[in-house]
Design a protein around this motif. Structure first.
Motif, PDB file in Angstrom:
ATOM      1  N   LYS A   1       0.823  -1.203   0.000  1.00 13.54           N
ATOM      2  CA  LYS A   1       0.000   0.000   0.000  1.00 13.54           C
ATOM      3  C   LYS A   1       0.862   1.259   0.000  1.00 13.54           C
ATOM      4  O   LYS A   1       1.868   1.332   0.702  1.00 13.54           O
ATOM      5  N   ILE A   2       0.478   2.224  -0.806  1.00 17.38           N
ATOM      6  CA  ILE A   2       1.142   3.529  -0.816  1.00 17.38           C
ATOM      7  C   ILE A   2       0.197   4.538  -0.176  1.00 17.38           C
ATOM      8  O   ILE A   2      -0.828   4.882  -0.761  1.00 17.38           O
ATOM      9  N   ARG A   3       0.551   4.978   1.009  1.00 12.98           N
ATOM     10  CA  ARG A   3      -0.270   5.963   1.689  1.00 12.98           C
ATOM     11  C   ARG A   3       0.309   7.356   1.464  1.00 12.98           C
ATOM     12  O   ARG A   3       1.207   7.546   0.643  1.00 12.98           O
ATOM     13  N   LEU A   4      -0.200   8.318   2.202  1.00 20.94           N
ATOM     14  CA  LEU A   4       0.101   9.721   1.925  1.00 20.94           C
ATOM     15  C   LEU A   4       1.594  10.032   1.982  1.00 20.94           C
ATOM     16  O   LEU A   4       2.130  10.693   1.094  1.00 20.94           O
ATOM     17  N   VAL A   5       2.270   9.552   3.017  1.00 16.19           N
ATOM     18  CA  VAL A   5       3.687   9.894   3.182  1.00 16.19           C
ATOM     19  C   VAL A   5       4.513   9.335   2.038  1.00 16.19           C
ATOM     20  O   VAL A   5       5.335  10.030   1.436  1.00 16.19           O
ATOM     21  N   ARG A   6       4.300   8.069   1.708  1.00 22.58           N
ATOM     22  CA  ARG A   6       5.062   7.459   0.620  1.00 22.58           C
ATOM     23  C   ARG A   6       4.746   8.107  -0.720  1.00 22.58           C
ATOM     24  O   ARG A   6       5.639   8.348  -1.525  1.00 22.58           O
ATOM     25  N   MET A   7       3.468   8.389  -0.955  1.00 25.93           N
ATOM     26  CA  MET A   7       3.098   9.038  -2.206  1.00 25.93           C
ATOM     27  C   MET A   7       3.732  10.420  -2.299  1.00 25.93           C
ATOM     28  O   MET A   7       4.218  10.830  -3.364  1.00 25.93           O
ATOM     29  N   SER A   8       3.770  11.134  -1.191  1.00 27.75           N
ATOM     30  CA  SER A   8       4.412  12.455  -1.177  1.00 27.75           C
ATOM     31  C   SER A   8       5.893  12.335  -1.489  1.00 27.75           C
ATOM     32  O   SER A   8       6.455  13.138  -2.245  1.00 27.75           O
ATOM     33  N   ALA A   9       6.536  11.308  -0.916  1.00 23.59           N
ATOM     34  CA  ALA A   9       7.966  11.100  -1.165  1.00 23.59           C
ATOM     35  C   ALA A   9       8.221  10.795  -2.634  1.00 23.59           C
ATOM     36  O   ALA A   9       9.193  11.279  -3.225  1.00 23.59           O
ATOM     37  N   VAL A  10       7.347   9.987  -3.234  1.00 26.56           N
ATOM     38  CA  VAL A  10       7.494   9.658  -4.654  1.00 26.56           C
ATOM     39  C   VAL A  10       7.387  10.914  -5.505  1.00 26.56           C
ATOM     40  O   VAL A  10       8.204  11.155  -6.410  1.00 26.56           O
ATOM     41  N   ILE A  11       6.405  11.740  -5.219  1.00 22.93           N
ATOM     42  CA  ILE A  11       6.201  12.980  -5.990  1.00 22.93           C
ATOM     43  C   ILE A  11       7.388  13.915  -5.817  1.00 22.93           C
ATOM     44  O   ILE A  11       7.906  14.488  -6.789  1.00 22.93           O
ATOM     45  N   ILE A  12       7.865  14.069  -4.575  1.00 20.41           N
ATOM     46  CA  ILE A  12       9.008  14.941  -4.311  1.00 20.41           C
ATOM     47  C   ILE A  12      10.245  14.436  -5.057  1.00 20.41           C
ATOM     48  O   ILE A  12      10.993  15.211  -5.664  1.00 20.41           O
ATOM     49  N   GLY A  13      10.464  13.123  -4.998  1.00 23.29           N
ATOM     50  CA  GLY A  13      11.627  12.552  -5.678  1.00 23.29           C
ATOM     51  C   GLY A  13      11.576  12.759  -7.176  1.00 23.29           C
ATOM     52  O   GLY A  13      12.598  13.085  -7.809  1.00 23.29           O
ATOM     53  N   LEU A  14      10.402  12.591  -7.755  1.00 21.59           N
ATOM     54  CA  LEU A  14      10.269  12.791  -9.200  1.00 21.59           C
ATOM     55  C   LEU A  14      10.494  14.259  -9.569  1.00 21.59           C
ATOM     56  O   LEU A  14      11.056  14.552 -10.633  1.00 21.59           O
ATOM     57  N   VAL A  15      10.083  15.166  -8.703  1.00 18.38           N
ATOM     58  CA  VAL A  15      10.372  16.591  -8.937  1.00 18.38           C
ATOM     59  C   VAL A  15      11.882  16.813  -8.953  1.00 18.38           C
ATOM     60  O   VAL A  15      12.415  17.541  -9.806  1.00 18.38           O
TER      61      VAL A  15
END
Length: 304
Positions: free
Chosen positions: A118-132
């Motif tokens: 499961k990807i919850r808020l924190v992990r999803m935020s980390a993924v988005i930040i990393g892609l930025v």
């Protein structure tokens, strides 16, 4: 366990992996990536065998119940390594190192798609930040036509390498459920050596003495680094020493500047900070969730 010993081993392994990448980069004008993969893998095998003998773990290291799993891990890992080595010939060392850290970010995505994590808020935020952060590093190549196609190919190759490494991470998580760390380390080196031979029709060359010494050195150093990395996770929890992976960015900046006269761009520096922040956030979240992936991580490297 000895956390301090684990930290020292991890930093030593990270430094050796950057040195290995530097040797591959130095030879990239002479030998094709497939040949570099062969040297990197073949000359690591004696080091790994010696390590297994010293640990009195040779029989365990050679025993496997899942040869097909090792083959697929090897195929994915070789693909990651070949793309990464090709990128080293096209981009500065620090840039390849920074973009390579898209792999942990992509691992989160692939683990959700392939393993049902499961990807919850924190992990999803980390993924988005990393892609930025990845986009920031890529901006000079994507927005400047004068950079030429080689740099853009380099970006594409290093991102492909990161994607393959992320797939390898996910595959290893499944593999180590029934296979030992020793067998994963050993059979990857063997599989990578064999698979790399299939690239021989595509332009292998007879290296000169200097290039051969660089490639052989890369193999030996890579083997030693792999062992140090494995022992690091044996001495400390993954959540404690995983952040030390990012020391490779500092080492790459220093080696790139002193050896290859590569001055990092402001985009690379800013992007590296963003990517490191995303990676640390993922590590922190996994620690909060009590995710223990020491056996899997011990088989991974920044460069495949």
């Amino acid at each position: 366990m000895s956390p301090l010993r684990g930290m020292v081993l991890k930093l030593s392994a990270v430094l050796l992996f950057v040195i290995m990448a530097s040797l591959i980069k130095a030879s990239s004008d002479v030998v094709p990536p497939g040949e570099a993969v062969f040297f990197r893998s073949f000359f690591a095998i004696p080091i790994i065998l010696g390590w297994l003998v010293l640990r009195r773990d040779l029989s365990t290291g050679l025993r496997t119940r899942n040869p097909a799993g090792h083959f697929w891990r090897g195929l994915i890992g070789v693909s990651a390594m070949a793309c990464g080595f090709a990128a080293l010939g096209l981009l500065p060392l620090p840039e390849v190192t920074v973009l390579g850290y898209a792999a942990p970010i992509l691992t989160v995505v692939f683990a959700a798609l392939l393993l049902g994590e499961k990807i919850r808020l924190v992990r999803m935020s980390a993924v988005i930040i990393g892609l930025v952060g990845v986009v920031i590093v890529m901006l000079p190549q994507l927005g400047n036509e004068s950079m030429g196609t080689s740099a853009k190919w380099g970006v594409a190759l290093v991102l492909a390498s990161a994607a393959f490494k992320a797939l390898a991470h996910v595959h290893i998580r499944k593999l180590v459920q029934h296979e030992t760390t020793s067998s994963v380390v050993f059979y990857f080196a063997v599989t990578a050596t064999c698979l790399s031979l299939f690239t021989s029709p595509f332009g292998w060359v007879m290296p000169d003495a200097l290039t051969a010494s660089q490639l052989i050195g890369a193999g030996f150093i890579g083997g030693v680094a792999q062992i140090l990395l494995t022992e690091a996770y044996r001495n400390a929890e993954a959540a404690v020493i995983a952040p030390f992976d990012y020391a490779s960015i500092l080492f790459a900046l220093i080696i790139g500047y002193t050896i290859f006269d590569e001055i990092p761009t402001i985009h690379t520096l800013i992007g590296s900070v963003v990517i490191v922040g995303a990676g640390v956030l993922i590590i922190w979240r996994e620690r909060q969730l009590g995710v223990k992936r020491g056996p899997a991580r011990s088989n991974l490297t920044p460069h495949g």
